[in-house]
Design a protein around this motif. Structure first.
Motif, PDB file in Angstrom:
ATOM      1  N   PRO A 192      25.385  37.397  81.069  1.00 38.04           N
ATOM      2  CA  PRO A 192      25.251  36.912  79.682  1.00 38.04           C
ATOM      3  C   PRO A 192      26.505  37.151  78.852  1.00 38.04           C
ATOM      4  CG  PRO A 192      23.904  38.864  80.049  1.00 38.04           C
ATOM      5  CD  PRO A 192      24.366  38.415  81.380  1.00 38.04           C
ATOM      6  N   ALA A 193      27.222  38.239  79.144  1.00 37.42           N
ATOM      7  CA  ALA A 193      28.461  38.493  78.405  1.00 37.42           C
ATOM      8  C   ALA A 193      29.505  37.427  78.714  1.00 37.42           C
ATOM      9  CB  ALA A 193      29.002  39.879  78.753  1.00 37.42           C
ATOM     10  N   ILE A 194      29.592  36.988  79.964  1.00 38.01           N
ATOM     11  CA  ILE A 194      30.537  35.934  80.335  1.00 38.01           C
ATOM     12  C   ILE A 194      30.195  34.633  79.615  1.00 38.01           C
ATOM     13  CG2 ILE A 194      31.298  34.458  82.233  1.00 38.01           C
ATOM     14  CD1 ILE A 194      31.131  36.874  84.063  1.00 38.01           C
ATOM     15  N   PHE A 195      28.920  34.255  79.600  1.00 39.39           N
ATOM     16  CA  PHE A 195      28.523  33.015  78.938  1.00 39.39           C
ATOM     17  C   PHE A 195      28.779  33.090  77.438  1.00 39.39           C
ATOM     18  CE2 PHE A 195      26.787  31.846  82.896  1.00 39.39           C
ATOM     19  CZ  PHE A 195      26.365  30.525  82.839  1.00 39.39           C
ATOM     20  N   LEU A 196      28.498  34.230  76.820  1.00 42.99           N
ATOM     21  CA  LEU A 196      28.758  34.382  75.389  1.00 42.99           C
ATOM     22  C   LEU A 196      30.250  34.282  75.107  1.00 42.99           C
ATOM     23  CD1 LEU A 196      27.849  35.074  72.503  1.00 42.99           C
ATOM     24  CD2 LEU A 196      27.981  37.500  73.136  1.00 42.99           C
ATOM     25  N   SER A 197      31.070  34.925  75.928  1.00 47.65           N
ATOM     26  CA  SER A 197      32.518  34.894  75.713  1.00 47.65           C
ATOM     27  C   SER A 197      33.066  33.481  75.862  1.00 47.65           C
ATOM     28  CB  SER A 197      33.213  35.841  76.703  1.00 47.65           C
ATOM     29  OG  SER A 197      32.766  37.177  76.529  1.00 47.65           O
ATOM     30  N   LEU A 198      32.604  32.749  76.883  1.00 50.03           N
ATOM     31  CA  LEU A 198      33.080  31.381  77.090  1.00 50.03           C
ATOM     32  C   LEU A 198      32.681  30.462  75.940  1.00 50.03           C
ATOM     33  CD1 LEU A 198      32.446  30.843  80.925  1.00 50.03           C
ATOM     34  CD2 LEU A 198      34.640  31.159  79.766  1.00 50.03           C
ATOM     35  N   THR A 199      31.474  30.637  75.433  1.00 52.34           N
ATOM     36  CA  THR A 199      31.021  29.790  74.333  1.00 52.34           C
ATOM     37  C   THR A 199      31.811  30.075  73.063  1.00 52.34           C
ATOM     38  OG1 THR A 199      28.794  29.810  75.289  1.00 52.34           O
ATOM     39  CG2 THR A 199      29.011  29.034  73.025  1.00 52.34           C
ATOM     40  N   VAL A 200      32.017  31.339  72.753  1.00 51.83           N
ATOM     41  CA  VAL A 200      32.808  31.694  71.570  1.00 51.83           C
ATOM     42  C   VAL A 200      34.253  31.221  71.736  1.00 51.83           C
ATOM     43  CG1 VAL A 200      33.707  33.621  70.218  1.00 51.83           C
ATOM     44  CG2 VAL A 200      31.328  33.635  70.968  1.00 51.83           C
ATOM     45  N   LEU A 201      34.795  31.364  72.950  1.00 54.03           N
ATOM     46  CA  LEU A 201      36.151  30.879  73.205  1.00 54.03           C
ATOM     47  C   LEU A 201      36.247  29.373  72.998  1.00 54.03           C
ATOM     48  CD1 LEU A 201      39.056  31.266  74.269  1.00 54.03           C
ATOM     49  CD2 LEU A 201      38.129  30.995  76.587  1.00 54.03           C
ATOM     50  N   ALA A 202      35.242  28.642  73.468  1.00 54.46           N
ATOM     51  CA  ALA A 202      35.252  27.185  73.306  1.00 54.46           C
ATOM     52  C   ALA A 202      35.247  26.792  71.837  1.00 54.46           C
ATOM     53  CB  ALA A 202      34.040  26.584  74.026  1.00 54.46           C
ATOM     54  N   VAL A 203      34.418  27.432  71.042  1.00 56.40           N
ATOM     55  CA  VAL A 203      34.341  27.095  69.616  1.00 56.40           C
ATOM     56  C   VAL A 203      35.643  27.465  68.907  1.00 56.40           C
ATOM     57  CG1 VAL A 203      33.092  27.514  67.471  1.00 56.40           C
ATOM     58  CG2 VAL A 203      31.837  27.345  69.617  1.00 56.40           C
ATOM     59  N   ASN A 204      36.230  28.601  69.253  1.00 53.67           N
ATOM     60  CA  ASN A 204      37.487  29.004  68.629  1.00 53.67           C
ATOM     61  C   ASN A 204      38.635  28.073  69.011  1.00 53.67           C
ATOM     62  OD1 ASN A 204      36.524  31.194  67.168  1.00 53.67           O
ATOM     63  ND2 ASN A 204      36.800  32.621  68.852  1.00 53.67           N
ATOM     64  N   LEU A 205      38.678  27.647  70.276  1.00 56.29           N
ATOM     65  CA  LEU A 205      39.701  26.692  70.686  1.00 56.29           C
ATOM     66  C   LEU A 205      39.547  25.372  69.940  1.00 56.29           C
ATOM     67  CD1 LEU A 205      39.860  27.239  74.568  1.00 56.29           C
ATOM     68  CD2 LEU A 205      41.581  27.884  72.875  1.00 56.29           C
ATOM     69  N   LEU A 206      38.305  24.933  69.787  1.00 51.48           N
ATOM     70  CA  LEU A 206      38.052  23.704  69.036  1.00 51.48           C
ATOM     71  C   LEU A 206      38.506  23.853  67.592  1.00 51.48           C
ATOM     72  CD1 LEU A 206      36.830  20.870  68.906  1.00 51.48           C
ATOM     73  CD2 LEU A 206      34.609  21.925  68.470  1.00 51.48           C
ATOM     74  N   GLY A 207      38.229  25.002  66.988  1.00 49.16           N
ATOM     75  CA  GLY A 207      38.667  25.238  65.609  1.00 49.16           C
ATOM     76  C   GLY A 207      40.177  25.279  65.481  1.00 49.16           C
ATOM     77  N   ASP A 208      40.870  25.927  66.424  1.00 44.55           N
ATOM     78  CA  ASP A 208      42.333  25.957  66.382  1.00 44.55           C
ATOM     79  C   ASP A 208      42.918  24.554  66.530  1.00 44.55           C
ATOM     80  OD1 ASP A 208      42.335  28.678  66.059  1.00 44.55           O
ATOM     81  OD2 ASP A 208      42.595  29.128  68.185  1.00 44.55           O
ATOM     82  N   GLY A 209      42.332  23.769  67.441  1.00 44.71           N
ATOM     83  CA  GLY A 209      42.827  22.406  67.620  1.00 44.71           C
ATOM     84  C   GLY A 209      42.602  21.543  66.397  1.00 44.71           C
ATOM     85  N   LEU A 210      41.449  21.666  65.772  1.00 42.61           N
ATOM     86  CA  LEU A 210      41.182  20.901  64.552  1.00 42.61           C
ATOM     87  C   LEU A 210      42.107  21.322  63.417  1.00 42.61           C
ATOM     88  CD1 LEU A 210      37.274  20.811  64.570  1.00 42.61           C
ATOM     89  CD2 LEU A 210      38.828  18.909  65.032  1.00 42.61           C
ATOM     90  N   ARG A 211      42.404  22.602  63.342  1.00 43.18           N
ATOM     91  CA  ARG A 211      43.329  23.075  62.306  1.00 43.18           C
ATOM     92  C   ARG A 211      44.713  22.452  62.505  1.00 43.18           C
ATOM     93  NH1 ARG A 211      45.264  28.862  63.280  1.00 43.18           N
ATOM     94  NH2 ARG A 211      46.280  27.619  64.891  1.00 43.18           N
TER      95      ARG A 211
END
Length: 304
Positions: A274-293
């Protein structure tokens, strides 16, 4: 070589045409070109879409009932039969992790939406109405003085554990940050000449806000919403981990990690997956936010 022409004075030299050395510039168009120009958005969106697919189609991905208890299969190691192993009650961790994606994504998306709408409304009013600014911002400052996780824990202590109450508690804790961001943008936009012109022409305040101010606040608001989504997922996991979030009967990544912490040294896989899945999901959202910025802010753009 000197070339003479009736229209050119004698003694004037004309250089021959130079060959093309550099290839023609071919602008990248279409969807593939967009992905090449914005690799961060492509990676983040791909991971996030994968997680959404897992959450939506969890019943079809070779899962079983995530709440089914089997005392005969307790704490089984990961194997071909139990891909992620089983917990101390014999429940299949693979199924619980996939179903747990629903809780985290629902909480993250819901908090991002509701906090953005509420923060946008408060920020617009506070930034454009001077009389209300002092009162509203003092309230927001008081809320921001409390760490979001502590404020969420205090709010959850007043209610019973449920997904809806978790969303409400985290949303209230995130609203002040959105409102402060929108207020700062509105204060800078309010001094622009086109706003002064609209006021001088007799345009009413609601129309000025909707036509001139609101569209210019959407870009930073969208970027902020992605970070709120990632923060909400982490906060939900923390609340569930300490027993102040969703009920234990609901499979969520925080609950799974909380149940496995007692056996961490001998059965680490209960917490690991579950920690791996949580980390990947948070990483995906943060990458999306950085790209949109980078895409929405011209000053961060790498291409001219």
């Amino acid at each position: 070589m000197t070339v003479h022409s009736p229209d050119i004075p004698a003694g004037t030299a004309i250089a021959p045409t130079l060959p093309d050395v550099l290839p023609d510039i071919k602008p990248r168009k279409g969807f593939i070109g967009f992905l090449r120009r914005n690799p961060t958005i492509a990676i983040g969106s791909g991971l996030l879409i994968l997680m959404v697919f897992v959450a939506v189609f969890a019943p079809l991905l070779w899962t079983v009932d995530p709440t089914a208890i089997s005392t005969r299969t307790r704490t089984r190691e990961p194997s071909a039969l139990y891909w992620f192993g089983t917990d101390m009650l014999g429940r299949d961790i693979y199924s619980r992790v996939l179903y747990g994606a629903r809780v985290s994504l629902i909480v993250g998306f819901s908090v991002a939406f509701f906090a953005s709408v509420a923060g946008l409304t408060i920020g617009l009013i506070s930034g454009f109405v001077r009389a209300a600014d002092a009162i509203i911002m003092r309230i927001m400052d008081g809320m921001m003085s409390i760490p979001p996780i502590l404020l969420a824990v205090a709010l959850m202590a007043l209610t019973r554990g449920s997904v809806g109450n978790v969303i409400l508690a985290i949303t209230i804790a995130e609203i002040p940050r959105v409102s402060r961001l929108v207020r700062g943008v509105v204060l800078s936009l309010r001094e622009q000449p086109y706003v002064d012109g609209a006021i001088a022409s007799g345009t009413r305040m609601p129309k000025i806000i909707l036509k001139h101010i609101l569209p210019n606040t959407l870009a930073p608001l969208i970027v902020q919403a992605t970070y709120i989504c990632a923060s909400a997922m982490i906060t939900e996991a923390i609340l569930s981990f300490i027993g102040a979030g969703t009920p234990p009967i609901i499979p969520s990544w925080g609950n799974i990690m909380a149940e496995g912490r007692a056996l961490w040294q001998v059965k680490f896989y209960i917490v690991l997956f579950p920690a791996i899945f949580l980390s990947l999901t948070v990483l995906a959202v943060n990458l999306l936010g950085d790209g949109l910025r980078d895409m929405l802010d011209p000053r961060m753009s790498k291409s001219v």
